[in-house]
Design an enzyme around this catalytic site. Sequence first.
Site, PDB file in Angstrom:
ATOM      1  N   GLY A   1      21.164 -10.763  20.529  1.00 39.46           N
ATOM      2  CA  GLY A   1      21.793 -12.131  20.158  1.00 39.46           C
ATOM      3  C   GLY A   1      22.518 -12.354  19.060  1.00 39.46           C
TER       4      GLY A   1
ATOM      5  N   GLY B   1      25.243 -14.927  18.697  1.00 36.12           N
ATOM      6  CA  GLY B   1      24.772 -16.376  18.777  1.00 36.12           C
ATOM      7  C   GLY B   1      24.787 -17.018  17.365  1.00 36.12           C
ATOM      8  CD  GLN B   2      23.080 -22.776  15.423  1.00 37.55           C
ATOM      9  OE1 GLN B   2      22.149 -23.009  16.434  1.00 37.55           O
ATOM     10  NE2 GLN B   2      23.474 -23.958  14.833  1.00 37.55           N
TER      11      GLN B   2
ATOM     12  NE  ARG C   1      28.509 -10.598  31.398  1.00 36.72           N
ATOM     13  CZ  ARG C   1      27.386 -11.166  32.368  1.00 36.72           C
ATOM     14  NH1 ARG C   1      26.720 -12.380  31.856  1.00 36.72           N
ATOM     15  NH2 ARG C   1      26.790 -10.383  33.165  1.00 36.72           N
TER      16      ARG C   1
ATOM     17  CG  ASP D   1      21.900  -6.669  30.442  1.00 43.03           C
ATOM     18  OD1 ASP D   1      21.086  -7.740  30.219  1.00 43.03           O
ATOM     19  OD2 ASP D   1      22.232  -6.398  31.647  1.00 43.03           O
TER      20      ASP D   1
ATOM     21  CE1 TYR E   1      15.522 -21.827  24.685  1.00 45.77           C
ATOM     22  CE2 TYR E   1      14.774 -23.930  23.795  1.00 45.77           C
ATOM     23  CZ  TYR E   1      15.125 -22.793  23.474  1.00 45.77           C
ATOM     24  OH  TYR E   1      15.225 -22.209  22.245  1.00 45.77           O
TER      25      TYR E   1
ATOM     26  CB  ILE F   1      19.422 -23.857  13.741  1.00 44.94           C
ATOM     27  CG1 ILE F   1      17.871 -23.769  14.020  1.00 44.94           C
ATOM     28  CG2 ILE F   1      19.880 -23.444  12.569  1.00 44.94           C
ATOM     29  CD1 ILE F   1      16.846 -24.053  12.902  1.00 44.94           C
TER      30      ILE F   1
HETATM   31  N1  SER Z   1      18.118 -26.160  19.529  1.00 45.15           N
HETATM   32  C1  SER Z   1      17.509 -25.485  21.131  1.00 45.15           C
HETATM   33  C2  SER Z   1      17.949 -26.412  22.048  1.00 45.15           C
HETATM   34  O1  SER Z   1      18.685 -27.696  21.723  1.00 45.15           O
HETATM   35  C3  SER Z   1      16.191 -25.894  20.919  1.00 45.15           C
HETATM   36  O2  SER Z   1      15.558 -24.757  20.447  1.00 45.15           O
HETATM   37  O3  SER Z   1      18.107 -25.819  23.011  1.00 45.15           O
END
Ligand code: SER
Length: 328
Positions: A12, A15-16, A40, A57, A147, A177
């Site tokens: 990852g 990602g951010q 990707r 992956d 999630y 974050i």
């Molecule tokens: N920042 C994440 C979200 O909003 C939470 O871990 O899905």
Amino acid sequence: MGASTPRILVTGAVGQIGSDLTLALRERYGATNVIAAGHRTPPSPLLRDSGPYDTVDVTDVESVASAVQRHHVDTIYHMAAVLSAVGEAKPQLAWTVNINGLYNVLEVSRELGVAQVFCPSSIAAFGPSTPRDQTPQETILRPTTIYGVSKVAGELLCEYYVRRFGLDVRGVRYPGIISSETLPGGGTTDYAVAIFYEAIAQGRYTCFVRADTVLPMMYMPDCIKATIDLMEADGSKLVHHADFNLAAMSFSAGELADEIRKHLPNFVCEFKPDGRQTIADSWPRSIDDSAARAEWRWEPAWDLPRMTVDMLTRLRERHAAGDLYRQK
Ligand code: SER
């Protein structure tokens, strides 16, 4: 830092959090020792050119295993995940990536002798029946998003690998974050980042949660510090492993808009809640992180006023250079 330099794989990494984390790890342990792994989304030029980059992956165990072998990895920061809002749109994908992906990382680590794994959890591990203020370390974990379900299951799976196989797995429950370099993708707390970008680019923002929505948040430098500090902490002092509560600041979306307005007086923020409001309402307003403070001396450095100044300064510079929305 420990005795020997780790050989790190960051999943990852595009990602951010992964992108900033990869750069910080390269700075700390040497660029060639930190392999950024994406899937990707193509890496930014900075990520691609500042050290090794590979495609992994995480849902394919062979892909994870071959990357670990190819790069002689002994430490994994497993940042690849589907976040809360995208997870509600694609629950099967969220389960596959978040659970099967983690299982693959843990199994490969066990089989190939990886020494240490970092796996993030989230405030999303909590749910509507959890106490919402100063949420304790040990509390009710009954999330209502896929999630959150994947995060609770992931915490328990990590703990199982610690106890059953002696694998050194560590992790924190990240708050939302906020960062100035890479945009978050598909989370509920994304408004707290988007508001800054839009304030700079347009002078206005339409927020997808109500003004009185309070969530725990953290600025990226604290997030990176917490992550690396926990991984470098003396393992024998840790009572918890992969489920540390972590906090820095809590504020409402309205307070965030007001803070930005102190610097941009003409900034206009409207509030039009959508489906993500329900997710936000199921999460805590503030977090008790005393276990992290006691076990590995966690202490945040950034609060709302200082973070706001820093975000606006950085985004103004990027806007002036014409690359506000371009990955560096
Ligand atoms: N920042 C994440 C979200 O909003 C939470 O871990 O899905």
